[in-house]
Design a protein around this motif. Structure first.
Motif, PDB file in Angstrom:
ATOM      1  N   PHE A   1       6.532 -12.056 -10.088  1.00 38.34           N
ATOM      2  CA  PHE A   1       7.414 -10.929  -9.586  1.00 38.34           C
ATOM      3  C   PHE A   1       8.183 -10.133 -10.775  1.00 38.34           C
ATOM      4  O   PHE A   1       8.353  -9.139 -10.546  1.00 38.34           O
ATOM      5  CB  PHE A   1       8.436 -11.697  -8.769  1.00 38.34           C
ATOM      6  N   ASN A   2       8.533 -10.843 -11.584  1.00 38.63           N
ATOM      7  CA  ASN A   2       9.299 -10.385 -13.010  1.00 38.63           C
ATOM      8  C   ASN A   2       8.342  -9.346 -13.340  1.00 38.63           C
ATOM      9  O   ASN A   2       8.944  -8.170 -13.859  1.00 38.63           O
ATOM     10  CB  ASN A   2       9.652 -11.457 -13.943  1.00 38.63           C
ATOM     11  N   ASN A   3       7.128  -9.536 -13.725  1.00 35.78           N
ATOM     12  CA  ASN A   3       6.120  -8.504 -14.217  1.00 35.78           C
ATOM     13  C   ASN A   3       6.393  -7.338 -13.286  1.00 35.78           C
ATOM     14  O   ASN A   3       6.025  -6.178 -13.768  1.00 35.78           O
ATOM     15  CB  ASN A   3       4.834  -9.085 -14.485  1.00 35.78           C
ATOM     16  N   TRP A   4       6.226  -7.706 -11.969  1.00 37.41           N
ATOM     17  CA  TRP A   4       6.074  -6.297 -10.943  1.00 37.41           C
ATOM     18  C   TRP A   4       7.572  -5.581 -10.951  1.00 37.41           C
ATOM     19  O   TRP A   4       7.392  -4.273 -11.207  1.00 37.41           O
ATOM     20  CB  TRP A   4       5.908  -7.017  -9.760  1.00 37.41           C
ATOM     21  N   ILE A   5       8.475  -6.089 -10.782  1.00 37.65           N
ATOM     22  CA  ILE A   5       9.547  -5.557 -10.960  1.00 37.65           C
ATOM     23  C   ILE A   5      10.126  -4.710 -12.112  1.00 37.65           C
ATOM     24  O   ILE A   5      10.506  -3.743 -12.270  1.00 37.65           O
ATOM     25  CB  ILE A   5      10.953  -6.241 -10.502  1.00 37.65           C
ATOM     26  N   GLY A   6       9.450  -5.508 -13.227  1.00 36.77           N
ATOM     27  CA  GLY A   6       9.642  -4.531 -14.678  1.00 36.77           C
ATOM     28  C   GLY A   6       8.862  -3.522 -14.657  1.00 36.77           C
ATOM     29  O   GLY A   6       9.213  -2.377 -15.777  1.00 36.77           O
ATOM     30  N   GLN A   7       7.787  -3.035 -13.828  1.00 31.26           N
ATOM     31  CA  GLN A   7       7.157  -1.839 -13.650  1.00 31.26           C
ATOM     32  C   GLN A   7       7.724  -0.741 -12.864  1.00 31.26           C
ATOM     33  O   GLN A   7       7.309   0.441 -13.323  1.00 31.26           O
ATOM     34  CB  GLN A   7       5.653  -2.131 -13.171  1.00 31.26           C
ATOM     35  N   LEU A   8       8.610  -0.993 -12.259  1.00 29.18           N
ATOM     36  CA  LEU A   8       9.369  -0.289 -11.252  1.00 29.18           C
ATOM     37  C   LEU A   8      10.245   0.805 -12.262  1.00 29.18           C
ATOM     38  O   LEU A   8      10.823   0.287 -13.255  1.00 29.18           O
ATOM     39  CB  LEU A   8      10.228  -0.859 -10.292  1.00 29.18           C
ATOM     40  N   PRO A   9      10.601   1.996 -11.885  1.00 28.06           N
ATOM     41  CA  PRO A   9      11.220   2.919 -12.625  1.00 28.06           C
ATOM     42  C   PRO A   9      12.795   2.802 -12.574  1.00 28.06           C
ATOM     43  O   PRO A   9      13.218   3.674 -13.317  1.00 28.06           O
ATOM     44  CB  PRO A   9      10.772   4.612 -12.215  1.00 28.06           C
ATOM     45  N   HIS A  10      13.204   2.134 -11.740  1.00 25.45           N
ATOM     46  CA  HIS A  10      14.823   2.359 -11.528  1.00 25.45           C
ATOM     47  C   HIS A  10      15.436   1.623 -12.799  1.00 25.45           C
ATOM     48  O   HIS A  10      15.144   0.744 -13.277  1.00 25.45           O
ATOM     49  CB  HIS A  10      15.037   1.568 -10.347  1.00 25.45           C
ATOM     50  N   LYS A  11      16.487   2.389 -13.137  1.00 23.83           N
ATOM     51  CA  LYS A  11      17.448   1.875 -14.241  1.00 23.83           C
ATOM     52  C   LYS A  11      18.122   0.538 -14.010  1.00 23.83           C
ATOM     53  O   LYS A  11      17.818  -0.207 -14.916  1.00 23.83           O
ATOM     54  CB  LYS A  11      18.498   2.871 -14.433  1.00 23.83           C
TER      55      LYS A  11
ATOM     56  N   LYS B   1       0.905  -1.338   0.017  1.00 18.20           N
ATOM     57  CA  LYS B   1      -0.087   0.100   0.031  1.00 18.20           C
ATOM     58  C   LYS B   1       0.817   1.094   0.063  1.00 18.20           C
ATOM     59  O   LYS B   1       0.415   2.406  -0.008  1.00 18.20           O
ATOM     60  CB  LYS B   1      -0.789   0.083   1.255  1.00 18.20           C
ATOM     61  N   PHE B   2       2.088   1.092  -0.004  1.00 17.95           N
ATOM     62  CA  PHE B   2       3.065   2.326   0.058  1.00 17.95           C
ATOM     63  C   PHE B   2       3.744   2.471  -1.333  1.00 17.95           C
ATOM     64  O   PHE B   2       3.614   1.660  -2.123  1.00 17.95           O
ATOM     65  CB  PHE B   2       4.148   2.301   1.041  1.00 17.95           C
ATOM     66  N   ASP B   3       4.084   3.744  -1.552  1.00 25.67           N
ATOM     67  CA  ASP B   3       4.846   3.988  -2.807  1.00 25.67           C
ATOM     68  C   ASP B   3       6.245   3.658  -2.702  1.00 25.67           C
ATOM     69  O   ASP B   3       6.977   3.687  -1.760  1.00 25.67           O
ATOM     70  CB  ASP B   3       4.678   5.526  -3.245  1.00 25.67           C
ATOM     71  N   ILE B   4       6.734   3.037  -3.599  1.00 25.61           N
ATOM     72  CA  ILE B   4       8.333   2.696  -3.851  1.00 25.61           C
ATOM     73  C   ILE B   4       9.089   3.973  -4.389  1.00 25.61           C
ATOM     74  O   ILE B   4       8.795   4.342  -5.455  1.00 25.61           O
ATOM     75  CB  ILE B   4       8.386   1.492  -4.687  1.00 25.61           C
ATOM     76  N   PRO B   5      10.061   4.419  -3.802  1.00 24.87           N
ATOM     77  CA  PRO B   5      10.572   5.582  -4.014  1.00 24.87           C
ATOM     78  C   PRO B   5      11.388   5.281  -5.206  1.00 24.87           C
ATOM     79  O   PRO B   5      11.758   4.337  -5.551  1.00 24.87           O
ATOM     80  CB  PRO B   5      11.488   5.856  -2.900  1.00 24.87           C
ATOM     81  N   GLU B   6      11.413   6.227  -6.049  1.00 29.93           N
ATOM     82  CA  GLU B   6      12.296   6.250  -7.244  1.00 29.93           C
ATOM     83  C   GLU B   6      13.720   6.335  -6.886  1.00 29.93           C
ATOM     84  O   GLU B   6      14.157   6.666  -5.653  1.00 29.93           O
ATOM     85  CB  GLU B   6      12.052   7.508  -8.325  1.00 29.93           C
TER      86      GLU B   6
END
Length: 298
Positions: A85-95, A58-63
């Motif tokens: 999990f791979n799909n989820w982490i693929g949506q994160l903005p980190h390079k 429920k929290f935001d994941i910081p960039e």
């Protein structure tokens, strides 16, 4: 420097009673990161032990520039769990996204998926065909565990991150090493006996590591169970403090001891997202680290 096995290695609680007489442990408050990071620093965002519960976060994941997950991203390492999990982490903005396995990733441990194969040193794994029967299910149907260890080439499913297993990567001039092993724990994955066998794994960590990622905590930092027992590894603490001396040591595994501590030189981060009740309540831990001279984000 050669690290020796501690005489109390098999009783980490008593070992810490002895070592704590000369050890300093500073508790560092976890706070929200500053909105921006200076150009000479890299922002690292840390999580661990999400246990296939990322849809319930429920929290935001910081960039940031680097995202680290220190293991136990599934409940048992099933194919569908890993894909989700791979799909989820693929949506994160980190390079850059770095992941290691934990004791719940059964399908990543060859001693489960290839129980009769030999290790690179020629030793047999020692696991029987009935090894799943020895694992506590934690409320999961046992057939889920059986299915997980039948998964083949599971690492190939992690297409949206860098998976490290006793491996190093350099990013922005920073040397980052990841390893999944931990002292024996309820017959789960990547278990090795305390003492010499654990030390053999830690001896593979390069001396010049800047950020160390393990699944297990070292003794005395982020390893206190709700029962009052210490679960950390004595030899990992010795290796980290006396030989490797990283700037940051990121881990998880012991949900109830989430947080940040320091011995005055090294920052230790237990980034467990799930609490003791397996609820994903703990927010990511963020730190900024200076790049070595001559390196830029470009």
């Amino acid at each position: 420097m050669k690290i020796e096995v501690h005489s109390l290695t098999n009783n980490p609680t008593d070992a810490w009673k002895e070592l704590s007489k000369t050890q300093k442990v500073y508790k560092i408050n976890v706070s929200a990161p500053k909105k921006s990071v200076t150009s000479d620093k890299v922002r690292v965002v840390c999580m661990s032990d999400t246990h296939s519960l990322t849809p319930h976060i429920k929290f935001d994941i910081p960039e940031g520039d680097i995202f680290i997950h220190a293991g136990d991203f599934t409940r048992c390492g099933g194919h569908e769990e890993v894909v989700d999990f791979n799909n989820w982490i693929g949506q994160l903005p980190h390079k850059h996204k770095i992941v290691i396995a934990g004791n719940h990733e059964l399908s990543f441990d060859r001693s489960f998926t290839h129980p009769f194969s030999k290790s690179p040193t020629g030793e047999h794994s020692g696991r029987s065909a009935h090894v799943v029967d020895e694992i506590p299910t934690l409320g999961m149907p046992r057939e889920h565990l059986t299915e997980a260890i039948k998964a083949q080439n599971i690492r190939d499913c992690l297409t949206n991150c860098i998976y490290l297993q006793d491996e190093e990567i350099q990013l922005y001039g920073l040397k980052i090493y990841g390893t999944p092993w931990q002292p024996e724990f309820c017959n789960w994955a990547f278990n090795v006996p305390r003492g010499e066998k654990c030390l053999d794994k830690w001896n593979q960590i390069p001396d010049d590591t800047d950020i160390l990622i393990t699944h297990t905590p070292p003794l005395g930092h982020g390893d206190l169970c709700c029962s009052g027992i210490r679960a950390g590894c004595v030899e990992l603490l010795s290796t980290v403090q006396q030989r490797v001396q990283p700037k940051y040591h990121v881990f998880g595994h012991i949900h109830e001891n989430y947080g940040v501590t320091s011995d005055g030189r090294i920052i230790f981060i237990n980034a467990s997202t799930c609490d003791i009740n397996y609820l994903p309540h703990n927010p990511p831990i963020v730190f900024d680290i200076s790049m070595p001279p001559g390196h830029t984000k470009d």
